[in-house]
Motif scaffolding. Structure first.
Motif, PDB file in Angstrom:
ATOM      1  N   GLN A   1       0.830  -1.193   0.000  1.00  0.00           N
ATOM      2  CA  GLN A   1       0.000   0.000   0.000  1.00  0.00           C
ATOM      3  C   GLN A   1       0.875   1.257   0.000  1.00  0.00           C
ATOM      4  N   GLN A   2       1.950   1.251   0.750  1.00  0.00           N
ATOM      5  CA  GLN A   2       2.840   2.408   0.770  1.00  0.00           C
ATOM      6  C   GLN A   2       3.485   2.635  -0.589  1.00  0.00           C
ATOM      7  N   VAL A   3       3.888   1.568  -1.242  1.00  0.00           N
ATOM      8  CA  VAL A   3       4.462   1.685  -2.584  1.00  0.00           C
ATOM      9  C   VAL A   3       3.433   2.289  -3.535  1.00  0.00           C
ATOM     10  N   ARG A   4       2.213   1.798  -3.451  1.00  0.00           N
ATOM     11  CA  ARG A   4       1.150   2.315  -4.321  1.00  0.00           C
ATOM     12  C   ARG A   4       0.886   3.799  -4.066  1.00  0.00           C
ATOM     13  N   LEU A   5       0.822   4.167  -2.803  1.00  0.00           N
ATOM     14  CA  LEU A   5       0.546   5.568  -2.479  1.00  0.00           C
ATOM     15  C   LEU A   5       1.702   6.475  -2.872  1.00  0.00           C
ATOM     16  N   GLN A   6       2.918   5.996  -2.744  1.00  0.00           N
ATOM     17  CA  GLN A   6       4.068   6.791  -3.185  1.00  0.00           C
ATOM     18  C   GLN A   6       4.019   7.015  -4.688  1.00  0.00           C
ATOM     19  N   GLU A   7       3.689   5.984  -5.428  1.00  0.00           N
ATOM     20  CA  GLU A   7       3.568   6.118  -6.881  1.00  0.00           C
ATOM     21  C   GLU A   7       2.412   7.056  -7.228  1.00  0.00           C
ATOM     22  N   ALA A   8       1.321   6.948  -6.484  1.00  0.00           N
ATOM     23  CA  ALA A   8       0.175   7.818  -6.718  1.00  0.00           C
ATOM     24  C   ALA A   8       0.536   9.283  -6.471  1.00  0.00           C
ATOM     25  N   LEU A   9       1.327   9.547  -5.435  1.00  0.00           N
ATOM     26  CA  LEU A   9       1.782  10.916  -5.175  1.00  0.00           C
ATOM     27  C   LEU A   9       2.491  11.481  -6.400  1.00  0.00           C
ATOM     28  N   SER A  10       3.375  10.689  -6.945  1.00  0.00           N
ATOM     29  CA  SER A  10       4.132  11.119  -8.122  1.00  0.00           C
ATOM     30  C   SER A  10       3.191  11.399  -9.301  1.00  0.00           C
ATOM     31  N   LEU A  11       2.232  10.521  -9.500  1.00  0.00           N
ATOM     32  CA  LEU A  11       1.283  10.705 -10.602  1.00  0.00           C
ATOM     33  C   LEU A  11       0.434  11.957 -10.410  1.00  0.00           C
ATOM     34  N   LEU A  12      -0.062  12.155  -9.192  1.00  0.00           N
ATOM     35  CA  LEU A  12      -0.894  13.323  -8.918  1.00  0.00           C
ATOM     36  C   LEU A  12      -0.123  14.616  -9.140  1.00  0.00           C
ATOM     37  N   LEU A  13       1.131  14.633  -8.705  1.00  0.00           N
ATOM     38  CA  LEU A  13       1.943  15.834  -8.869  1.00  0.00           C
ATOM     39  C   LEU A  13       2.291  16.106 -10.327  1.00  0.00           C
ATOM     40  N   SER A  14       2.239  15.064 -11.162  1.00  0.00           N
ATOM     41  CA  SER A  14       2.512  15.276 -12.579  1.00  0.00           C
ATOM     42  C   SER A  14       1.242  15.601 -13.368  1.00  0.00           C
ATOM     43  N   GLY A  15       0.113  15.755 -12.652  1.00  0.00           N
ATOM     44  CA  GLY A  15      -1.103  16.196 -13.313  1.00  0.00           C
ATOM     45  C   GLY A  15      -2.103  15.114 -13.670  1.00  0.00           C
ATOM     46  N   VAL A  16      -1.841  13.873 -13.294  1.00  0.00           N
ATOM     47  CA  VAL A  16      -2.768  12.782 -13.582  1.00  0.00           C
ATOM     48  C   VAL A  16      -3.995  12.929 -12.682  1.00  0.00           C
ATOM     49  N   SER A  17      -5.166  12.625 -13.198  1.00  0.00           N
ATOM     50  CA  SER A  17      -6.394  12.739 -12.408  1.00  0.00           C
ATOM     51  C   SER A  17      -6.390  11.719 -11.276  1.00  0.00           C
ATOM     52  N   VAL A  18      -7.207  11.977 -10.260  1.00  0.00           N
ATOM     53  CA  VAL A  18      -7.302  11.074  -9.107  1.00  0.00           C
ATOM     54  C   VAL A  18      -7.750   9.689  -9.564  1.00  0.00           C
ATOM     55  N   ALA A  19      -8.756   9.632 -10.425  1.00  0.00           N
ATOM     56  CA  ALA A  19      -9.275   8.346 -10.907  1.00  0.00           C
ATOM     57  C   ALA A  19      -8.204   7.562 -11.661  1.00  0.00           C
ATOM     58  N   ASN A  20      -7.457   8.233 -12.532  1.00  0.00           N
ATOM     59  CA  ASN A  20      -6.404   7.552 -13.289  1.00  0.00           C
ATOM     60  C   ASN A  20      -5.264   7.110 -12.385  1.00  0.00           C
ATOM     61  N   ALA A  21      -4.910   7.935 -11.407  1.00  0.00           N
ATOM     62  CA  ALA A  21      -3.855   7.554 -10.468  1.00  0.00           C
ATOM     63  C   ALA A  21      -4.286   6.323  -9.683  1.00  0.00           C
ATOM     64  N   ALA A  22      -5.519   6.314  -9.208  1.00  0.00           N
ATOM     65  CA  ALA A  22      -6.037   5.167  -8.445  1.00  0.00           C
ATOM     66  C   ALA A  22      -5.982   3.898  -9.281  1.00  0.00           C
ATOM     67  N   ASN A  23      -6.418   3.996 -10.517  1.00  0.00           N
ATOM     68  CA  ASN A  23      -6.417   2.838 -11.411  1.00  0.00           C
ATOM     69  C   ASN A  23      -5.004   2.378 -11.729  1.00  0.00           C
ATOM     70  N   THR A  24      -4.117   3.308 -11.984  1.00  0.00           N
ATOM     71  CA  THR A  24      -2.741   2.985 -12.359  1.00  0.00           C
ATOM     72  C   THR A  24      -1.998   2.242 -11.253  1.00  0.00           C
ATOM     73  N   VAL A  25      -2.274   2.603 -10.005  1.00  0.00           N
ATOM     74  CA  VAL A  25      -1.554   1.961  -8.905  1.00  0.00           C
ATOM     75  C   VAL A  25      -2.281   0.741  -8.338  1.00  0.00           C
TER      76      VAL A  25
END
Length: 173
Positions: free
Chosen positions: A123-147
């Motif tokens: 879960q921590q790995v996923r959330l860390q990756e999600a942080l990176s995605l969100l900061l690069s402009g990816v939508s919340v839904a896409n970040a959630a799906n990607t991780v």
């Protein structure tokens, strides 16, 4: 991305590398320093900007949710797989087989080596990756799906519990 180079002679609160949360003031200071530069400003203003930036850096909250890596080669193989593809939803039993261990041996050794369960680590790995995605402009839904989250609401709940703010609010900050 903005990078600040700080003279090693400047005292800091910790000599180790860590991740910090960048608040609005610190973000503005970093942007001001990196975009205007020193050439167009007075010496007094530059000194004030740098002093305030260093003060804000020192008081910025650390993000302590770092996924520690095990030393055991078999566990490290599994961790590398998850890091390469955080959305991998295989069960612990599947990863234990990949590591050549029983489930019990896998979970016990993983906790011993990392200080946390495999599910918490993933879960921590996923959330860390999600942080990176969100900061690069990816939508919340896409970040959630990607991780690897099955729903945006499950992702938002995990994100909020971990970071104290919703992913939407975090990406707007």
């Amino acid at each position: 991305l903005r990078t600040l180079y700080i003279d090693p002679a400047v005292p800091c609160r910790e000599p180790t590398c860590h991740i910090i949360e960048i608040g609005r003031l610190l973000r503005s200071l970093i942007l001001e320093i990196s975009e205007t530069g020193y050439a167009s400003s007075s010496e007094r203003r530059n000194t004030s900007l740098v002093d305030l930036t260093l003060t804000e850096l020192a008081s910025a909250p650390q993000i302590s949710h770092i996924a520690p890596m095990p030393r055991n080669v078999r566990l490290l193989r599994v961790c590398s797989m998850v890091l390469e593809k955080p959305s991998d939803n295989r069960k612990i039993d599947d990863f234990a087989i990949i590591a050549g261990m029983s489930r019990r041996c896998f979970t016990r050794n993983f906790r011993y080596e990392t200080g946390m369960s495999f599910n918490v680590w993933r879960q921590q790995v996923r959330l860390q990756e999600a942080l990176s995605l969100l900061l690069s402009g990816v939508s919340v839904a896409n970040a959630a799906n990607t991780v690897g989250y099955e729903s945006t609401s499950a992702f938002s709940l995990a994100f909020s519990r971990t970071y104290g703010v919703t992913p939407g609010r975090y990406s707007r900050a």
